[in-house]
Design a protein around this motif. Sequence first.
Motif, short mmCIF file in Angstrom:
data_model
loop_
_atom_site.label_atom_id
_atom_site.label_comp_id
_atom_site.label_asym_id
_atom_site.label_seq_id
_atom_site.Cartn_x
_atom_site.Cartn_y
_atom_site.Cartn_z
N ILE A 118 0.83 -1.25 -0.10
CA ILE A 118 -0.09 0.20 0.05
C ILE A 118 0.79 1.18 -0.11
O ILE A 118 0.62 2.13 -0.83
N ASN A 131 -5.73 2.72 -2.35
CA ASN A 131 -7.20 2.77 -1.40
C ASN A 131 -7.92 1.59 -1.64
O ASN A 131 -8.51 1.13 -0.71
N ALA A 134 -6.18 -1.13 0.53
CA ALA A 134 -6.36 -0.80 1.74
C ALA A 134 -7.70 -1.29 2.34
O ALA A 134 -8.11 -1.92 3.44
N THR A 147 -3.96 -1.22 11.07
CA THR A 147 -5.08 -0.33 10.28
C THR A 147 -4.74 1.06 10.54
O THR A 147 -5.01 1.73 9.59
N ILE A 150 -2.39 2.10 7.91
CA ILE A 150 -2.52 2.09 6.55
C ILE A 150 -3.61 3.25 6.57
O ILE A 150 -3.75 4.02 5.33
#
Length: 156
Positions: A118, A131, A134, A147, A150
């Motif tokens: 990512i 995105n 993710a 999380t 990200i």
Amino acid sequence: ATATTSATTASSSAATPPGLRLVVDEPAPSAEPSAASTPGGGASASSAARTTPPAGASGAQAPSAPREETGPEAEVRLLERAQDALRARPAEALALAEDHARRFPQGMLAQEREVIAIEALMKTGRASEANARAARFKARFPGSSHTRRIDALVAP
């Protein structure tokens, strides 16, 4: 053409591991004697000799392509290379993350791989792909400790 002979002398068998034959390359017979042959057609001391496994032995197989490393150490090394590449060579980092996904689809470091991928996507200007990846990460790993990282990577 070469002739193959088995070594049966005591001195040859001492230097040759059990189960192997000593193969001597001899020049093809010609009308004139060459420097590589001795009287009587035997091989001279300068002839090349090598050992070969007997017929049917596993060592007689043709060489195969190198095997990819497997196991936890290989997985860690691959992601370390991806992490190292991330700063200056994000496209390489992404390629290494994709290689990890191919080689270790259920690897113990799958979450870390996705974070690297990512970030590499963001650094190469591929925000929409980052995105989407993710979102897949969050669906696959709900409650992951990665999380927040990200979210920070894909934040506008």
